[in-house]
Structure formats: C-alpha cells, structure tokens
Design a protein around this motif. Structure first.
Motif, PDB file in Angstrom:
ATOM      1  N   LEU A  30      -1.099 -13.006  -3.563  1.00 53.84           N
ATOM      2  CA  LEU A  30      -1.481 -14.395  -3.354  1.00 53.84           C
ATOM      3  C   LEU A  30      -2.985 -14.576  -3.570  1.00 53.84           C
ATOM      4  CD1 LEU A  30      -0.697 -17.259  -2.472  1.00 53.84           C
ATOM      5  CD2 LEU A  30      -0.994 -16.542  -0.106  1.00 53.84           C
ATOM      6  N   ASP A  31      -3.774 -13.626  -3.071  1.00 48.89           N
ATOM      7  CA  ASP A  31      -5.230 -13.706  -3.260  1.00 48.89           C
ATOM      8  C   ASP A  31      -5.594 -13.695  -4.734  1.00 48.89           C
ATOM      9  OD1 ASP A  31      -5.501 -13.778  -0.570  1.00 48.89           O
ATOM     10  OD2 ASP A  31      -6.315 -11.751  -0.345  1.00 48.89           O
ATOM     11  N   ARG A  32      -4.957 -12.818  -5.493  1.00 43.68           N
ATOM     12  CA  ARG A  32      -5.258 -12.730  -6.926  1.00 43.68           C
ATOM     13  C   ARG A  32      -4.929 -14.039  -7.632  1.00 43.68           C
ATOM     14  NH1 ARG A  32      -2.980  -7.453  -6.509  1.00 43.68           N
ATOM     15  NH2 ARG A  32      -1.015  -8.204  -7.415  1.00 43.68           N
ATOM     16  N   ALA A  33      -3.826 -14.653  -7.235  1.00 47.73           N
ATOM     17  CA  ALA A  33      -3.443 -15.928  -7.845  1.00 47.73           C
ATOM     18  C   ALA A  33      -4.458 -17.015  -7.511  1.00 47.73           C
ATOM     19  CB  ALA A  33      -2.049 -16.333  -7.367  1.00 47.73           C
ATOM     20  N   GLU A  34      -4.899 -17.061  -6.255  1.00 49.34           N
ATOM     21  CA  GLU A  34      -5.864 -18.084  -5.848  1.00 49.34           C
ATOM     22  C   GLU A  34      -7.218 -17.869  -6.510  1.00 49.34           C
ATOM     23  OE1 GLU A  34      -4.096 -19.080  -1.394  1.00 49.34           O
ATOM     24  OE2 GLU A  34      -5.733 -17.641  -1.627  1.00 49.34           O
ATOM     25  N   LEU A  35      -7.647 -16.594  -6.579  1.00 52.92           N
ATOM     26  CA  LEU A  35      -8.938 -16.306  -7.217  1.00 52.92           C
ATOM     27  C   LEU A  35      -8.877 -16.605  -8.710  1.00 52.92           C
ATOM     28  CD1 LEU A  35      -9.792 -12.951  -5.386  1.00 52.92           C
ATOM     29  CD2 LEU A  35     -10.969 -15.142  -5.109  1.00 52.92           C
ATOM     30  N   GLY A  36      -7.730 -16.272  -9.327  1.00 47.59           N
ATOM     31  CA  GLY A  36      -7.583 -16.529 -10.749  1.00 47.59           C
ATOM     32  C   GLY A  36      -7.580 -18.008 -11.075  1.00 47.59           C
ATOM     33  N   ALA A  37      -7.025 -18.809 -10.163  1.00 45.70           N
ATOM     34  CA  ALA A  37      -6.982 -20.257 -10.384  1.00 45.70           C
ATOM     35  C   ALA A  37      -8.295 -20.934 -10.012  1.00 45.70           C
ATOM     36  CB  ALA A  37      -5.834 -20.859  -9.573  1.00 45.70           C
ATOM     37  N   GLY A  38      -9.193 -20.181  -9.389  1.00 51.46           N
ATOM     38  CA  GLY A  38     -10.479 -20.748  -9.002  1.00 51.46           C
ATOM     39  C   GLY A  38     -10.423 -21.656  -7.804  1.00 51.46           C
ATOM     40  N   THR A  39      -9.312 -21.629  -7.068  1.00 46.50           N
ATOM     41  CA  THR A  39      -9.173 -22.499  -5.895  1.00 46.50           C
ATOM     42  C   THR A  39      -9.639 -21.838  -4.611  1.00 46.50           C
ATOM     43  OG1 THR A  39      -6.897 -21.755  -5.582  1.00 46.50           O
ATOM     44  CG2 THR A  39      -7.243 -23.728  -6.937  1.00 46.50           C
ATOM     45  N   ALA A  40      -9.959 -20.550  -4.687  1.00 52.32           N
ATOM     46  CA  ALA A  40     -10.357 -19.823  -3.483  1.00 52.32           C
ATOM     47  C   ALA A  40     -11.453 -18.841  -3.836  1.00 52.32           C
ATOM     48  CB  ALA A  40      -9.164 -19.100  -2.868  1.00 52.32           C
ATOM     49  N   ARG A  41     -12.100 -18.344  -2.814  1.00 51.47           N
ATOM     50  CA  ARG A  41     -13.161 -17.351  -2.973  1.00 51.47           C
ATOM     51  C   ARG A  41     -12.976 -16.269  -1.933  1.00 51.47           C
ATOM     52  NH1 ARG A  41     -16.255 -18.282   1.465  1.00 51.47           N
ATOM     53  NH2 ARG A  41     -16.292 -20.407   2.279  1.00 51.47           N
ATOM     54  N   LEU A  42     -13.625 -15.132  -2.165  1.00 47.45           N
ATOM     55  CA  LEU A  42     -13.606 -14.069  -1.180  1.00 47.45           C
ATOM     56  C   LEU A  42     -14.414 -14.485   0.034  1.00 47.45           C
ATOM     57  CD1 LEU A  42     -14.083 -10.977  -3.514  1.00 47.45           C
ATOM     58  CD2 LEU A  42     -11.985 -11.671  -2.356  1.00 47.45           C
ATOM     59  N   PRO A  43     -14.110 -13.957   1.234  1.00 50.91           N
ATOM     60  CA  PRO A  43     -14.897 -14.298   2.424  1.00 50.91           C
ATOM     61  C   PRO A  43     -16.381 -14.049   2.183  1.00 50.91           C
ATOM     62  CG  PRO A  43     -12.946 -13.073   3.033  1.00 50.91           C
ATOM     63  CD  PRO A  43     -13.011 -13.042   1.528  1.00 50.91           C
ATOM     64  N   ASN A  44     -17.185 -14.998   2.647  1.00 53.31           N
ATOM     65  CA  ASN A  44     -18.653 -14.928   2.497  1.00 53.31           C
ATOM     66  C   ASN A  44     -19.081 -14.945   1.030  1.00 53.31           C
ATOM     67  OD1 ASN A  44     -18.851 -14.623   5.336  1.00 53.31           O
ATOM     68  ND2 ASN A  44     -18.541 -12.416   5.129  1.00 53.31           N
ATOM     69  N   GLY A  45     -18.200 -15.455   0.179  1.00 57.21           N
ATOM     70  CA  GLY A  45     -18.523 -15.509  -1.238  1.00 57.21           C
ATOM     71  C   GLY A  45     -19.320 -16.728  -1.635  1.00 57.21           C
ATOM     72  N   GLY A  46     -19.499 -17.676  -0.710  1.00 54.30           N
ATOM     73  CA  GLY A  46     -20.254 -18.877  -1.020  1.00 54.30           C
ATOM     74  C   GLY A  46     -19.438 -19.844  -1.852  1.00 54.30           C
ATOM     75  N   GLY A  47     -20.080 -20.919  -2.262  1.00 53.87           N
ATOM     76  CA  GLY A  47     -19.395 -21.893  -3.097  1.00 53.87           C
ATOM     77  C   GLY A  47     -18.618 -22.904  -2.274  1.00 53.87           C
ATOM     78  N   ASP A  48     -18.005 -23.858  -2.982  1.00 53.10           N
ATOM     79  CA  ASP A  48     -17.295 -24.939  -2.316  1.00 53.10           C
ATOM     80  C   ASP A  48     -15.831 -24.626  -2.044  1.00 53.10           C
ATOM     81  OD1 ASP A  48     -19.601 -26.463  -2.421  1.00 53.10           O
ATOM     82  OD2 ASP A  48     -19.114 -27.281  -4.406  1.00 53.10           O
ATOM     83  N   SER A  49     -15.262 -23.627  -2.750  1.00 54.03           N
ATOM     84  CA  SER A  49     -13.850 -23.324  -2.570  1.00 54.03           C
ATOM     85  C   SER A  49     -13.597 -22.654  -1.228  1.00 54.03           C
ATOM     86  CB  SER A  49     -13.350 -22.424  -3.707  1.00 54.03           C
ATOM     87  OG  SER A  49     -14.148 -21.262  -3.802  1.00 54.03           O
ATOM     88  N   VAL A  50     -12.363 -22.727  -0.777  1.00 51.15           N
ATOM     89  CA  VAL A  50     -12.010 -22.171   0.534  1.00 51.15           C
ATOM     90  C   VAL A  50     -11.752 -20.672   0.403  1.00 51.15           C
ATOM     91  CG1 VAL A  50     -11.012 -24.336   1.313  1.00 51.15           C
ATOM     92  CG2 VAL A  50      -9.564 -22.660   0.162  1.00 51.15           C
ATOM     93  N   PRO A  51     -11.857 -19.925   1.514  1.00 52.83           N
ATOM     94  CA  PRO A  51     -11.551 -18.485   1.448  1.00 52.83           C
ATOM     95  C   PRO A  51     -10.104 -18.244   1.057  1.00 52.83           C
ATOM     96  CG  PRO A  51     -12.743 -19.025   3.467  1.00 52.83           C
ATOM     97  CD  PRO A  51     -12.353 -20.324   2.844  1.00 52.83           C
ATOM     98  N   SER A  97      -6.283 -16.929   1.138  1.00 52.90           N
ATOM     99  CA  SER A  97      -5.343 -17.112   2.248  1.00 52.90           C
ATOM    100  C   SER A  97      -5.262 -15.898   3.162  1.00 52.90           C
ATOM    101  CB  SER A  97      -3.946 -17.435   1.699  1.00 52.90           C
ATOM    102  OG  SER A  97      -3.947 -18.691   1.061  1.00 52.90           O
ATOM    103  N   SER A  98      -5.476 -14.687   2.602  1.00 54.82           N
ATOM    104  CA  SER A  98      -5.376 -13.489   3.442  1.00 54.82           C
ATOM    105  C   SER A  98      -6.411 -13.494   4.559  1.00 54.82           C
ATOM    106  CB  SER A  98      -5.536 -12.221   2.597  1.00 54.82           C
ATOM    107  OG  SER A  98      -6.833 -12.155   2.034  1.00 54.82           O
ATOM    108  N   ASN A  99      -7.467 -14.298   4.404  1.00 57.58           N
ATOM    109  CA  ASN A  99      -8.491 -14.382   5.443  1.00 57.58           C
ATOM    110  C   ASN A  99      -7.919 -14.946   6.743  1.00 57.58           C
ATOM    111  OD1 ASN A  99     -11.342 -14.080   6.149  1.00 57.58           O
ATOM    112  ND2 ASN A  99     -11.350 -16.306   6.313  1.00 57.58           N
ATOM    113  N   LEU A 100      -6.833 -15.716   6.632  1.00 54.14           N
ATOM    114  CA  LEU A 100      -6.204 -16.283   7.825  1.00 54.14           C
ATOM    115  C   LEU A 100      -5.501 -15.214   8.656  1.00 54.14           C
ATOM    116  CD1 LEU A 100      -4.580 -19.444   6.195  1.00 54.14           C
ATOM    117  CD2 LEU A 100      -6.666 -19.372   7.574  1.00 54.14           C
ATOM    118  N   PHE A 101      -5.186 -14.078   8.027  1.00 57.80           N
ATOM    119  CA  PHE A 101      -4.452 -13.005   8.707  1.00 57.80           C
ATOM    120  C   PHE A 101      -5.316 -11.768   8.946  1.00 57.80           C
ATOM    121  CE2 PHE A 101      -1.741 -15.438   5.865  1.00 57.80           C
ATOM    122  CZ  PHE A 101      -0.749 -15.890   6.702  1.00 57.80           C
ATOM    123  N   ALA A 102      -6.548 -11.766   8.424  1.00 60.52           N
ATOM    124  CA  ALA A 102      -7.373 -10.550   8.436  1.00 60.52           C
ATOM    125  C   ALA A 102      -7.975 -10.292   9.819  1.00 60.52           C
ATOM    126  CB  ALA A 102      -8.478 -10.658   7.399  1.00 60.52           C
TER     127      ALA A 102
END
Length: 200
Positions: free
Chosen positions: A2-23, A25-30
């Motif tokens: 799921l993370d790879r799909a979100e990062l590939g679509a540009g809709t999410a970022r890694l935690p503390n990655g900055g930017g306007d996109s949201v972290p 989804s795995s961050n909700l369970f980490a």
C-alpha cells in the motif's frame, strides 16, 4: 504494498518527509518498542529502541489456559449413559472439538510479552565487549492510532513440524495499555555510557 502504491501515485510521503502530502498509511499502524536490559554482572542498564513495526506478534501462554463452560453447558442436565452410547463416531469427534478447548485472555498474552526475560550471551561494551546474560523487558515506545495484533497460533511440534494451537482468545471490548508505555531512563539508574555502547 500500500505504501509503494501511495508513494508512486504521489499522494503520500514517508514520515518526516515534508511536503504537503499526507504520511503513508502504514504510519497509522507503526510503533516502536523500547528494551530495557540489565547486565547480570554489574546491574548497569541499557535502553534500546527497535525499528518501526506495524504488527504486534503475541505468544499464547497455554499454561494460562482455562476451560470455560458456557452458560448453556452449565445449565444442561447430564446426558444419560444409554443416550451417550447412541451418538455416532462423528458426533463424538465434534464433541471433542467443542469441549476441552482452553481459553486464554489477551491480557495473559500481553503479560507474557512484557514479562522479564533472560537473554544469554549479550555483549557489553562497557565490560570490554565481554559476554554476560541480561534481564530484558519490552515496552511500547509509542502507541499507534491502530494496533494490529497477531496471535501466534502455531508452535513447533516434537517432530519439528508446525502445529496449530487449539485455543480460544478472550478479547474484551476495551483494553488499557498505559502500563506498557516505556518510561525511558529513570533517575538513579546506572546506565551503560552511550559513547561506549556499540549497539551490539
């Protein structure tokens, strides 16, 4: 995945990655855990934080299992012997599966996870990399928004083949994990010097 799909679509970022996109989804369970290890030689204490994980694996302490009769079973009158003999072999096997299955509470599993354990052959940097046992205890460094728990229902049998544990897990509607929150180094504790800790 799921993370790879979100990062590939540009809709999410890694935690503390900055930017306007949201972290992602795995961050909700980490969550991370903190291990407090006490050296058996000089009682010095070392704290170590784990890498982020998304699933809490719990061992099922079968020694805590109890046979719990349902209210229906408790109120049911005993079956006469002649009726028992009339049961089919299939019915007998079904009864064996339904009866005698122990129940273990989630609290028992959490207690087993968080209990003190002995770790052999720990290398201590403050002792010149000498090896000595340690007493370790694990706590949550942080609580995720959602906690995924996996019950380890398989154990290695005598013939070294995986065997499923027949057990019921009693899961309450509410559970309090505050007593499992890590507190970090406390005043008066004799800590292993950080500059000497190689992290081995």
């Amino acid at each position: 995945k799921l993370d790879r799909a979100e990062l590939g679509a540009g809709t999410a970022r890694l935690p503390n990655g900055g930017g306007d996109s949201v972290p992602v989804s795995s961050n909700l369970f980490a969550f991370k855990t903190e291990t407090r290890s006490v050296c058996s030689i000089d009682s010095k204490i070392k704290y170590k934080q784990s890498a982020a994980d998304t699933i809490l694996n719990l061992r099922i302490p079968m020694e805590k299992g109890k046979i719990i009769a349902t209210s229906e079973e408790a109120d049911r009158p005993p079956t006469p012997p002649d009726q028992k003999r009339q049961k089919s072999e299939e019915g007998k096997e079904d009864d064996k599966k339904e009866k005698g299955v122990p129940t273990v509470t989630v609290q028992d599993c959490l207690d087993a996870w968080s209990a003190n354990s002995t770790i052999d052959d720990v290398r201590w940097s403050h002792l010149g990399d000498a090896v000595a046992p340690a007493t370790a205890q694990v706590r949550f460094d942080n609580f995720p928004r959602y906690l995924i728990v996996q019950m380890n229902r398989y154990e290695m049998g005598a013939d070294w083949t995986p065997k499923k544990i027949e057990v019921n897990i009693d899961m309450p509607h509410d559970i309090d994990l505050n007593n499992l929150k890590a507190k970090g180094p406390q005043d008066g504790e004799d800590l292993v010097p950080e500059e000497e800790d190689s992290g081995a």
